[in-house]
Write a protein that holds these residues in place. Structure first.
Motif, mmCIF file in Angstrom:
data_model
loop_
_atom_site.group_PDB
_atom_site.id
_atom_site.type_symbol
_atom_site.label_atom_id
_atom_site.label_comp_id
_atom_site.label_asym_id
_atom_site.label_seq_id
_atom_site.Cartn_x
_atom_site.Cartn_y
_atom_site.Cartn_z
ATOM 1 N N LEU A 47 70.520 83.746 -95.560
ATOM 2 C CA LEU A 47 71.743 84.516 -95.813
ATOM 3 C C LEU A 47 72.146 85.309 -94.573
ATOM 4 C CD1 LEU A 47 73.918 85.663 -97.768
ATOM 5 C CD2 LEU A 47 72.251 87.421 -98.408
ATOM 6 N N MET A 48 71.196 86.001 -93.947
ATOM 7 C CA MET A 48 71.510 86.804 -92.771
ATOM 8 C C MET A 48 71.845 85.930 -91.570
ATOM 9 S SD MET A 48 68.947 90.114 -93.069
ATOM 10 C CE MET A 48 67.423 89.241 -93.434
ATOM 11 N N LEU A 49 71.177 84.785 -91.459
ATOM 12 C CA LEU A 49 71.413 83.889 -90.327
ATOM 13 C C LEU A 49 72.774 83.202 -90.403
ATOM 14 C CD1 LEU A 49 67.906 82.225 -89.998
ATOM 15 C CD2 LEU A 49 69.109 83.407 -88.146
ATOM 16 N N ARG A 50 73.257 82.951 -91.606
ATOM 17 C CA ARG A 50 74.504 82.198 -91.752
ATOM 18 C C ARG A 50 75.729 83.085 -91.951
ATOM 19 N NH1 ARG A 50 71.641 78.990 -89.722
ATOM 20 N NH2 ARG A 50 70.852 77.053 -90.634
ATOM 21 N N THR A 51 75.532 84.329 -92.361
ATOM 22 C CA THR A 51 76.678 85.193 -92.662
ATOM 23 C C THR A 51 76.746 86.442 -91.797
ATOM 24 O OG1 THR A 51 75.486 86.439 -94.362
ATOM 25 C CG2 THR A 51 76.636 84.430 -95.064
ATOM 26 N N SER A 52 75.692 86.750 -91.051
ATOM 27 C CA SER A 52 75.597 87.945 -90.194
ATOM 28 C C SER A 52 75.560 89.247 -90.993
ATOM 29 C CB SER A 52 76.739 88.003 -89.167
ATOM 30 O OG SER A 52 77.953 88.429 -89.741
ATOM 31 N N LEU A 53 75.151 89.197 -92.266
ATOM 32 C CA LEU A 53 75.037 90.427 -93.054
ATOM 33 C C LEU A 53 73.989 91.353 -92.455
ATOM 34 C CD1 LEU A 53 76.740 88.964 -95.243
ATOM 35 C CD2 LEU A 53 75.233 90.001 -96.944
ATOM 36 N N ARG A 54 74.239 92.644 -92.542
ATOM 37 C CA ARG A 54 73.226 93.630 -92.189
ATOM 38 C C ARG A 54 72.129 93.588 -93.246
ATOM 39 N NH1 ARG A 54 78.258 95.983 -91.354
ATOM 40 N NH2 ARG A 54 78.642 96.781 -89.241
ATOM 41 N N VAL A 55 70.944 94.066 -92.885
ATOM 42 C CA VAL A 55 69.823 93.999 -93.818
ATOM 43 C C VAL A 55 70.106 94.804 -95.084
ATOM 44 C CG1 VAL A 55 68.604 95.927 -92.682
ATOM 45 C CG2 VAL A 55 67.328 94.284 -94.075
ATOM 46 N N ALA A 68 62.291 94.090 -96.352
ATOM 47 C CA ALA A 68 63.010 93.007 -95.686
ATOM 48 C C ALA A 68 62.585 92.886 -94.230
ATOM 49 C CB ALA A 68 64.518 93.230 -95.788
ATOM 50 N N TRP A 69 62.410 94.024 -93.573
ATOM 51 C CA TRP A 69 61.912 94.023 -92.194
ATOM 52 C C TRP A 69 60.549 93.344 -92.129
ATOM 53 C CZ3 TRP A 69 62.906 96.004 -87.185
ATOM 54 C CH2 TRP A 69 64.197 96.534 -87.002
ATOM 55 N N ASN A 70 59.677 93.695 -93.063
ATOM 56 C CA ASN A 70 58.328 93.116 -93.069
ATOM 57 C C ASN A 70 58.371 91.605 -93.271
ATOM 58 O OD1 ASN A 70 57.263 95.678 -92.726
ATOM 59 N ND2 ASN A 70 56.836 95.992 -94.896
ATOM 60 N N ILE A 71 59.276 91.155 -94.136
ATOM 61 C CA ILE A 71 59.408 89.719 -94.398
ATOM 62 C C ILE A 71 59.812 88.978 -93.130
ATOM 63 C CG2 ILE A 71 60.857 88.002 -95.564
ATOM 64 C CD1 ILE A 71 60.886 89.917 -97.996
ATOM 65 N N VAL A 72 60.848 89.472 -92.458
ATOM 66 C CA VAL A 72 61.338 88.807 -91.251
ATOM 67 C C VAL A 72 60.278 88.834 -90.158
ATOM 68 C CG1 VAL A 72 63.073 88.889 -89.422
ATOM 69 C CG2 VAL A 72 63.750 89.280 -91.798
ATOM 70 N N ARG A 73 59.659 89.978 -89.974
ATOM 71 C CA ARG A 73 58.647 90.095 -88.918
ATOM 72 C C ARG A 73 57.440 89.204 -89.211
ATOM 73 N NH1 ARG A 73 57.504 95.626 -85.954
ATOM 74 N NH2 ARG A 73 59.539 94.939 -85.242
ATOM 75 N N PRO A 90 65.489 91.943 -88.729
ATOM 76 C CA PRO A 90 66.683 91.465 -89.431
ATOM 77 C C PRO A 90 67.939 91.518 -88.570
ATOM 78 C CG PRO A 90 65.376 92.817 -90.899
ATOM 79 C CD PRO A 90 64.748 92.933 -89.530
ATOM 80 N N HIS A 91 68.012 92.517 -87.677
ATOM 81 C CA HIS A 91 69.209 92.606 -86.837
ATOM 82 C C HIS A 91 69.263 91.460 -85.834
ATOM 83 C CE1 HIS A 91 72.740 95.043 -85.966
ATOM 84 N NE2 HIS A 91 72.576 94.725 -84.694
ATOM 85 N N ASP A 92 68.102 90.919 -85.473
ATOM 86 C CA ASP A 92 68.092 89.744 -84.605
ATOM 87 C C ASP A 92 68.720 88.547 -85.322
ATOM 88 O OD1 ASP A 92 66.837 91.046 -82.468
ATOM 89 O OD2 ASP A 92 64.842 90.629 -83.262
ATOM 90 N N LEU A 93 68.544 88.465 -86.642
ATOM 91 C CA LEU A 93 69.163 87.383 -87.404
ATOM 92 C C LEU A 93 70.679 87.566 -87.427
ATOM 93 C CD1 LEU A 93 66.695 86.963 -90.427
ATOM 94 C CD2 LEU A 93 66.487 86.211 -88.040
#
Length: 292
Positions: free
Chosen positions: A145-153, A239-244, A257-260
């Motif tokens: 979702l974050m990679l395709r839409t650029s949503l903030r975490v 969410a941060w923990n998941i991405v990291r 998440p902001h990198d996504l």
């Protein structure tokens, strides 16, 4: 000394509450409260009218000594600067001792902060979670979702089942953005498919725990033994923990998440979209942010 003591005794911290409440974003209000609290604790609750340029400089140097990043120091100084602007308008102080010309913030680096993932890194990242398991399906859908839409975490964590609607021959996503505004964007088919897969796997758990329904948050904690509350969204920290975790697992290093979000914006620019088009996609108010 007597006059300073008198001023301090008259100061009521509640006076600056309206300064926090000016923002419609709860996240911003929390950040302002946290920074001002740190500031006054460091200065032993000195009255604002007694605070001078040297006091603010000592606090800045204290933050640097604690090895806070330059960006963090700049942000905190900007909050204090805004607070004194408010206090000056309210007639509580006569001048602003935190002005940039008086207290220089750390220089801003010309290098872009963070990173945008390459197509290969995105592929590695998304191949990590097991999409046949509830938790893996959730992590995959959240990152996609974050990679395709650029949503903030914070935006991604807050979406609900009712946020997804069918309109004019396509799926759309309605959500609250930074500042409390509501935005509507197209929802890519692959993201909708990933969310449906996750919700299907998580259906029984949600029904048993009564964390389902039209107003249920899409991304929920699978386990929560501390409070046993499940009808709530993933926190930003989770969410941060998941991405990291998946970034490290897939060998692409520490990512956020902001990198996504940055990856989605960079990809859109690489595909030839104008700054204005990308600004509309990302929800930035200032096109200069997209350019940077």
């Amino acid at each position: 000394v007597d006059s300073e003591t008198t001023v301090s005794e008259k100061f009521n911290p509640k006076i600056i509450i309206p300064f926090f409440e000016r923002s419609v974003s709860e996240e911003t209000r929390r950040a302002y409260r946290r920074v001002t609290k740190e500031f006054f604790i460091f200065l032993r609750h000195k009255h604002p009218a007694d605070i001078n340029q040297g006091d603010v400089q000592r606090w800045r140097d204290h933050l640097i000594l604690l090895k806070k990043s330059d960006a963090t120091v700049r942000l905190k100084l900007s909050v204090i600067r805004s607070m004194f602007d408010y206090l000056k308008i309210a007639g509580i102080v006569q001048s602003n001792p935190a002005l940039t010309k008086l207290v220089r913030p750390p220089a801003q680096s010309d290098d872009l902060r963070g990173r945008a993932l390459t197509n290969k890194e995105v592929s590695y990242l998304l191949s990590g979670p097991d999409q046949t398991a509830t938790e893996g399906a959730r992590d995959y859908a959240l990152m996609l979702l974050m990679l395709r839409t650029s949503l903030r975490v914070s935006e991604a964590c807050s979406v609900k089942t009712s946020s997804i609607k069918w309109s004019h021959g396509r799926w759309i996503l309605k959500f609250k953005v930074k500042g409390g505004r509501e935005r509507t964007i197209p929802l890519p088919a692959e993201v909708k498919k990933a969310i449906d897969n996750y919700l299907g796997l998580d259906r029984d758990r949600r029904r048993i725990l009564r964390s389902d329904g039209n107003e249920a948050f899409i991304f929920q904690p699978i386990t929560n033994y501390r409070t046993l509350t499940f009808n709530k969204p993933l926190s930003k920290q989770m969410a941060w923990n998941i991405v990291r975790r998946w970034g490290e697992f897939c060998g692409i290093g520490k990512i956020s998440p902001h990198d996504l979000r940055r990856t989605a914006i960079t990809k859109a620019l690489d595909q030839g979209l104008t700054y204005r088009q990308v600004q509309m996609m990302s929800g930035h108010r200032d096109p200069k942010t997209v350019m940077r």
